[in-house]
Scaffold this motif. Structure first.
Motif, short mmCIF file in Angstrom:
data_model
loop_
_atom_site.label_atom_id
_atom_site.label_comp_id
_atom_site.label_asym_id
_atom_site.label_seq_id
_atom_site.Cartn_x
_atom_site.Cartn_y
_atom_site.Cartn_z
N PRO A 128 17.88 -3.49 5.96
CA PRO A 128 17.93 -4.70 6.34
C PRO A 128 17.65 -5.53 4.89
N GLY A 129 18.49 -6.56 4.79
CA GLY A 129 18.19 -7.28 3.41
C GLY A 129 16.82 -7.55 3.38
N GLU A 130 16.07 -8.08 4.35
CA GLU A 130 14.70 -8.64 4.14
C GLU A 130 13.59 -7.37 3.93
N GLY A 131 14.20 -6.33 3.93
CA GLY A 131 13.31 -5.11 3.61
C GLY A 131 12.78 -4.45 4.98
N PHE A 132 12.18 -3.24 5.03
CA PHE A 132 11.72 -2.48 6.32
C PHE A 132 10.28 -3.24 6.71
N GLY A 133 9.68 -4.08 5.96
CA GLY A 133 8.32 -4.68 6.41
C GLY A 133 7.29 -3.63 7.05
N ASP A 134 6.66 -3.52 7.71
CA ASP A 134 5.83 -2.73 8.10
C ASP A 134 6.31 -1.73 9.29
N ALA A 135 7.46 -1.41 9.29
CA ALA A 135 8.07 -0.26 9.93
C ALA A 135 7.72 1.13 9.74
N ALA A 151 15.24 2.28 -1.84
CA ALA A 151 14.16 2.04 -2.22
C ALA A 151 13.71 0.47 -2.26
N GLY A 152 14.49 -0.31 -2.59
CA GLY A 152 14.20 -1.86 -2.56
C GLY A 152 13.76 -2.64 -1.16
N ALA A 153 14.03 -1.81 -0.24
CA ALA A 153 13.58 -2.09 1.06
C ALA A 153 12.21 -1.69 1.66
N ALA A 166 7.89 9.41 -6.31
CA ALA A 166 9.02 9.04 -7.58
C ALA A 166 10.11 8.20 -6.98
N ALA A 167 10.75 8.63 -5.90
CA ALA A 167 11.80 8.05 -5.49
C ALA A 167 11.54 6.46 -4.70
N PHE A 168 10.39 6.26 -4.16
CA PHE A 168 9.85 5.26 -3.27
C PHE A 168 8.73 4.67 -4.05
N PRO A 169 8.62 3.95 -5.14
CA PRO A 169 7.43 3.87 -5.75
C PRO A 169 6.48 2.84 -5.12
#
Ligand SMILES: NC(=O)C1=CN([C@@H]2O[C@H](COP(=O)(O)OP(=O)(O)OC[C@H]3O[C@@H](n4cnc5c(N)ncnc54)[C@H](OP(=O)(O)O)[C@@H]3O)[C@@H](O)[C@H]2O)C=CC1
Ligand SMILES: O=C(O)[C@@H]1CCC=N1
Length: 255
Positions: A40-47, A66-68, A89-92
């Motif tokens: 999702p463009g807004e990111g995964f949030g607290d999922a 990673a940006g999400a 390292a992949a999802f800092p």
């Protein structure tokens, strides 16, 4: 594997609408499960985000995800070999990170699941344990080296059991049984023997001896399996090889 988990959770009563599958190719999903081509463009949030692709794809897929994945997001991975440090390292920016090692019987709520968290006390981690518990028997370990062992024992284990059952069925056929009859009875025997052992207070080793009547047929067969630890040796070697491959995959994921 991720599809088997989805099936297991829905079978355990989780609402299909709770699940969002992110996969660029449109997979066949159970009715009611949501599909998205990308994050999702807004990111995964607290999922809770579970990585279910092949370990070799981490380097290609992680940069696009990673940006999400933010501090509120709980990240879980079922990838064999890929260690917590590689995931971090992949999802800092991820919140909690948990490795989950399931197996295919989760699809029917009879899974065995190993878990390890970067930080057991982090928010969201207990929920992952509860979710894993809905799929069968779930156990936490504290030492990540043991997840490589569990990958062999629990993850690969069903394949080893299927080989054993197949060998029984082929043995029955060689001795004159119809192939289908031998396969059906081998499967029923293995299912019944496992269920009985699971509900018994006795160890499988003790139960094997209880099946063996003095001077009877079972002892003769057990003598063959036990001679020079023949069966334990071959199963042990299979576990060694699978565990070694998990360790090797961990090194590959660091490159
Ligand atoms: N098989 C098993 O018993 C076990 C497997 N595992 C782990 O589970 C993972 C999957 O293994 P397995 O199910 O056997 O392999 P599969 O090849 O069947 O599954 C790979 C999955 O990744 C999906 N995928 C491919 N590309 C992307 C992408 N860009 N973004 C999101 N999803 C993508 C595929 O979807 P599509 O088909 O739509 O392309 C498919 O559902 C591995 O990491 C493995 O180590 C762990 C324990 C047991
Ligand atoms: O064979 C594999 O690599 C995966 C992990 C455990 C079971 N299947």
């Amino acid at each position: 594997m991720a599809g088997a988990m989805l099936k297991g959770w829905i079978g355990a009563g989780e609402a299909p609408g709770r699940f969002q599958v992110v996969d660029p190719s449109h997979p066949d999903l159970p009715p009611g499960v949501n599909w998205h081509e990308g994050p999702p463009g807004e990111g995964f949030g607290d999922a809770v985000v579970q990585l279910g692709f092949k370990p070799q794809m981490l380097g290609d897929i992680a940069p696009g995800l990673a940006g999400a994945v933010g501090a509120e997001t709980t990240l879980t991975s079922i990838m064999a070999g890929v260690e917590l440090a590689s995931l971090r390292a992949a999802f800092p920016d991820a919140g909690a990170i948990v490795r989950v090692m399931p197996n295919m019987p989760v699809a029917i709520g009879k899974g065995a699941v190993g878990l390890i968290a970067e930080d057991r006390a982090a928010p969201g981690v207990e929920e992952i344990g509860a979710l894993a518990g809905k799929l069968g028997t779930a156990e936490w370990v504290a030492d990540e080296a043991l997840i490589h062992v569990l990958t062999a024992l629990v993850g690969s284990g069903p394949a080893f059991v299927y080989r054993y059952i197949d060998a029984l069925a082929r043995g029955g056929e060689r001795l004159g049984l119809d192939a289908d009859v031998s396969r059906r009875l081998s499967l029923a025997m293995a299912e019944g023997a496992s269920a009985l052992a699971a509900g018994s207070g006795e160890s499988p080793a003790a139960l094997a001896d209880r099946v063996a009547s003095p001077g009877g047929t079972t002892r003769k067969g057990l003598d063959v399996l036990d001679d020079g630890e023949a069966l334990a040796g071959v199963i042990g070697a299979a576990l060694d090889a699978a565990t070694a491959r998990a360790r090797e995959m961990a090194e590959e994921a660091k490159r």
